[in-house]
Design an enzyme around this catalytic site. Structure first.
Site, PDB file in Angstrom:
ATOM      1  N   GLU A  35      49.162  51.185  44.182  1.00  0.00           N
ATOM      2  CA  GLU A  35      50.472  51.131  43.551  1.00  0.00           C
ATOM      3  C   GLU A  35      50.320  50.233  42.322  1.00  0.00           C
ATOM      4  O   GLU A  35      49.803  49.120  42.436  1.00  0.00           O
ATOM      5  CB  GLU A  35      51.493  50.522  44.517  1.00  0.00           C
ATOM      6  N   ARG A 261      41.875  45.891  57.040  1.00  0.00           N
ATOM      7  CA  ARG A 261      41.864  45.391  55.678  1.00  0.00           C
ATOM      8  C   ARG A 261      40.979  44.165  55.570  1.00  0.00           C
ATOM      9  O   ARG A 261      40.664  43.521  56.561  1.00  0.00           O
ATOM     10  CB  ARG A 261      43.267  45.122  55.162  1.00  0.00           C
ATOM     11  N   LYS A 271      49.444  41.598  46.651  1.00  0.00           N
ATOM     12  CA  LYS A 271      49.813  41.584  45.240  1.00  0.00           C
ATOM     13  C   LYS A 271      51.122  40.841  45.012  1.00  0.00           C
ATOM     14  O   LYS A 271      51.290  40.190  43.993  1.00  0.00           O
ATOM     15  CB  LYS A 271      49.916  43.016  44.723  1.00  0.00           C
TER      16      LYS A 271
HETATM   17  P1  ATP Z   1      48.942  44.624  48.594  1.00  0.00           P
HETATM   18  O1  ATP Z   1      49.523  44.105  49.846  1.00  0.00           O
HETATM   19  O2  ATP Z   1      47.883  43.759  48.029  1.00  0.00           O
HETATM   20  O3  ATP Z   1      49.967  45.009  47.594  1.00  0.00           O
HETATM   21  P2  ATP Z   1      48.717  47.340  49.163  1.00  0.00           P
HETATM   22  O4  ATP Z   1      48.103  47.979  50.340  1.00  0.00           O
HETATM   23  O5  ATP Z   1      50.196  47.397  49.055  1.00  0.00           O
HETATM   24  O6  ATP Z   1      48.166  45.893  49.047  1.00  0.00           O
HETATM   25  P3  ATP Z   1      48.022  49.358  47.339  1.00  0.00           P
HETATM   26  O7  ATP Z   1      48.043  49.314  45.870  1.00  0.00           O
HETATM   27  O8  ATP Z   1      49.013  50.211  48.015  1.00  0.00           O
HETATM   28  O9  ATP Z   1      48.149  47.867  47.828  1.00  0.00           O
HETATM   29  O10 ATP Z   1      46.566  49.645  47.873  1.00  0.00           O
HETATM   30  C1  ATP Z   1      45.752  50.707  47.439  1.00  0.00           C
HETATM   31  C2  ATP Z   1      44.726  50.966  48.491  1.00  0.00           C
HETATM   32  O11 ATP Z   1      43.950  49.805  48.725  1.00  0.00           O
HETATM   33  C3  ATP Z   1      45.374  51.343  49.799  1.00  0.00           C
HETATM   34  O12 ATP Z   1      44.675  52.433  50.342  1.00  0.00           O
HETATM   35  C4  ATP Z   1      45.219  50.114  50.635  1.00  0.00           C
HETATM   36  O13 ATP Z   1      45.132  50.411  51.988  1.00  0.00           O
HETATM   37  C5  ATP Z   1      43.932  49.499  50.093  1.00  0.00           C
HETATM   38  N1  ATP Z   1      43.939  48.064  50.289  1.00  0.00           N
HETATM   39  C6  ATP Z   1      44.850  47.182  49.860  1.00  0.00           C
HETATM   40  N2  ATP Z   1      44.559  45.944  50.278  1.00  0.00           N
HETATM   41  C7  ATP Z   1      43.424  46.030  51.002  1.00  0.00           C
HETATM   42  C8  ATP Z   1      42.609  45.091  51.703  1.00  0.00           C
HETATM   43  N3  ATP Z   1      42.913  43.798  51.756  1.00  0.00           N
HETATM   44  N4  ATP Z   1      41.505  45.557  52.322  1.00  0.00           N
HETATM   45  C9  ATP Z   1      41.189  46.850  52.265  1.00  0.00           C
HETATM   46  N5  ATP Z   1      41.903  47.790  51.638  1.00  0.00           N
HETATM   47  C10 ATP Z   1      43.014  47.391  50.996  1.00  0.00           C
HETATM   48 MG    MG Z   2      51.224  49.232  48.854  1.00  0.00          MG
END
Ligand code: ATP
Ligand code: MG
Length: 554
Positions: A35, A261, A271
């Site tokens: 995102e 994760r 984020k």
């Molecule tokens: P955040 O909580 O940091 O915003 P998010 O999952 O909302 O993380 P996205 O931009 O939706 O962030 O993530 C893109 C991809 O990266 C998704 O497939 C997510 O599962 C993966 N991802 C995000 N954070 C991690 C992590 N700490 N370890 C492994 N994969 C991750």
């Molecule tokens: Mg997300």
């Protein structure tokens, strides 16, 4: 370093192997779906290495898809930084960049299809009422009074939503599934909401935006994704992922597979929280070298290879865990130990005067760039009467354990001569200002001929030829291993996470140091030139040894 061939297998690859063998799929097609609401962090690197790594190893495809359904939180700058970071890590997406917002028209069509099938309805419960109706983990929910509105009326209401005839929050479109389901996500989840917000891709075309769970599965299916890999918190959402695809007229049905994760000690990995650090000026920006972002790590001097290697070492499992910072650091330290040219830099200088060395003379000493790699060439070090050494490297008196310069004793200057301290000056406050020494001209590259043993070696820079620089040493950003557990993570920030040496002096060859070229400053650590500051500024990448492990044992 980024050798993907020897990557250990994992449960996801086992599933893929089976699917290819059984003919369920002829090839793999994965996606990385960030995102665009912040910069990518090291957790994303894990997902990037997994998704693009599979494409690489199985000769499959991998899309980069911006999951952009929250117009208020997203920004085009993030869209650009994410592309840059993925490419910097050494990966490239297949075809054009995808955006979930590209599918808004189709998504709307599938929502209408659900309404036509009696599987979605417009609900006017307030947020508070909806919460009440949802029930709890132990109690079933209650049906919304709007659940049985006729299909025709729902179609008309949804059209009004789309046309901006309702206010934000006045109503939502919900899937009609099961208010008694043990999976909360199946209790008539919201699939569309009203937002009068400008979108970075679609402008003001839409005032209704699809929810993540509805968008993600359909986007995957539209792109022909075979394996949709996500993190464990989406385990329950898989029921909704499958429900949506089972109930709309789309042939493709990707398999969602969850993995744990990455959590890394002493860092935050959300984020939203990283954004707060930036917004509240606890760091200088998303690319502050203390940030666990890809941009921060790059600015800190991490190489793409070291990050890919780290992701390989942590592996892919379903086990939640917290990875030690030492593991990430080991990857960059090994890389730089092999590949970084050596250099000398004095962080906190004190002047020494070699009294038996000619005032006018400049002797050029040749030193190897790497102790074990002749092919990395040599550099020239000007040796002069006045030099700088580290303030820590001189003592008026010390016991035998202190193998540096002591009054009346000898030490070797790295790559140069043996010197002896004979006297020193102090200022009124008792700070040592200058150390006067003599040098033994017979000791360049060899031991003293009379058998004197000189154990210590210290680094130095010519006072007249050295170049002034600022050197920034970094420590962990937080004082707690799990700052996310703190009620307010800003209370566990490490006040000493950045120590600036503004009077540092570096050897002349470093005046033209290139950004992203890592150096080992001998005896001090690994450093790289800052990629933002105009002047000569170096960031510490990592120390020479694992100081984390040591400190944790204290
Ligand atoms: P955040 O909580 O940091 O915003 P998010 O999952 O909302 O993380 P996205 O931009 O939706 O962030 O993530 C893109 C991809 O990266 C998704 O497939 C997510 O599962 C993966 N991802 C995000 N954070 C991690 C992590 N700490 N370890 C492994 N994969 C991750
Ligand atoms: Mg997300």
């Amino acid at each position: 370093m980024a050798e993907i061939e020897n990557r250990p297998s994992n449960f996801i690859r086992t599933i893929i192997d089976k699917d290819l063998e059984s003919g369920k799929h002829a090839a793999t097609h994965t996606r990385f779906p960030p995102e665009p609401n912040g910069f990518l962090h090291i957790g994303h690197a894990k997902s990037i290495c997994l998704n693009f790594g599979i494409a690489k190893d199985y000769q499959g495809l991998c899309n980069l898809r911006f999951d952009d359904t929250n117009p208020e939180k997203e920004d085009i700058d993030y869209v650009h930084s994410i592309q840059e970071d993925v490419q910097w890590l050494g990966f490239n997406w297949d075809g054009d960049i995808c955006y979930s917002s590209n599918y808004f028209e189709q998504l709307h069509g599938y929502a209408v299809e659900l309404i036509e099938k009696g599987l979605a309805y417009v609900c006017f419960l307030s947020a508070e009422q909806a919460r009440e109706y949802r029930g709890t983990l132990t109690e079933p929910g209650k049906n919304s009074p709007y659940r049985d509105t006729s299909i025709e009326e729902n179609l008309a209401l949804f059209a009004k939503m789309k046309n901006g005839e309702f206010k934000e929050g006045e109503c939502v479109l919900r899937a009609k599934i099961d208010m008694a389901s043990s999976f909360m996500v199946l209790r008539d989840p919201i699939i569309y909401r009203i937002r009068f917000a400008h979108h970075h891709q679609t402008g003001d075309t839409w005032c209704i935006y699809p929810m993540y769970d509805f968008t993600h599965c359909i986007s995957d299916a539209l792109e022909g994704i075979t394996h949709s890999l996500c993190t464990l918190e989406f385990q329950d959402n898989r029921r909704l992922y499958d429900w949506v695809l089972d109930n709309i007229s789309l042939e493709c049905h990707p398999q969602q597979i969850e993995f744990s994760r990455l959590n890394l000690e002493y860092t935050l990995m959300s984020k939203r929280k990283l954004n707060a650090l930036v917004d509240e000026n606890h760091v200088s920006g998303w690319d502050d070298p203390r940030m666990p972002t890809i941009a921060g790590l790059r600015r800190r001097g991490y190489t793409p290879g070291s990050i890919v290697e780290f992701c390989k070492r942590i592996g892919i499992t379903k086990q939640e865990n917290m990875v030690e910072m030492g593991m990430l650091e080991a990857c960059i330290r090994e890389d730089l130990n092999d590949n970084a040219p050596r250099a000398m830099a004095v962080l906190d200088p004190i002047k020494i005067v070699i009294e038996n060395f000619d005032e006018e003379k400049v002797e050029t000493i040749s030193a190897p760039n790497h102790p074990n790699k002749e092919e990395m060439g040599r550099r020239e070090l000007p040796f002069t009467r006045e030099l700088y050494i580290e303030r820590d490297d001189f003592k008026v008196s010390a016991n035998n354990k202190y193998k540096r310069l002591v009054l009346d004793k000898e030490v070797r200057l790295r790559n140069a001569y043996v010197i002896k301290a004979v006297r020193h000056d102090e200022d009124e406050a008792g700070n040592i200002t200058t150390v006067y020494c003599t040098y033994d001209p017979e000791t360049l590259g060899k031991n003293p001929s009379d058998g004197r043993k000189v154990k210590g070696v210290i680094h130095w820079v010519s006072a007249s030829h050295g170049v002034k620089a600022e050197i920034r040493n970094y420590d962990r950003l937080f004082t707690e291993a799990n700052p996310a557990a703190a009620e307010d993570f800003t209370t566990v920030l490490n006040p000493d996470s950045c120590v600036v040496f503004s009077q540092a002096v570096v050897e002349p060859a470093l005046a033209n140091a290139k950004v992203e070229q890592g150096y080992q400053f001998e005896r001090t650590g690994y450093f790289c030139r800052d990629n933002k500051e105009a002047g000569l500024v170096f960031n510490q990448t990592v120390g020479l040894r694992d100081s984390w492990a040591k400190e944790q044992k204290k």
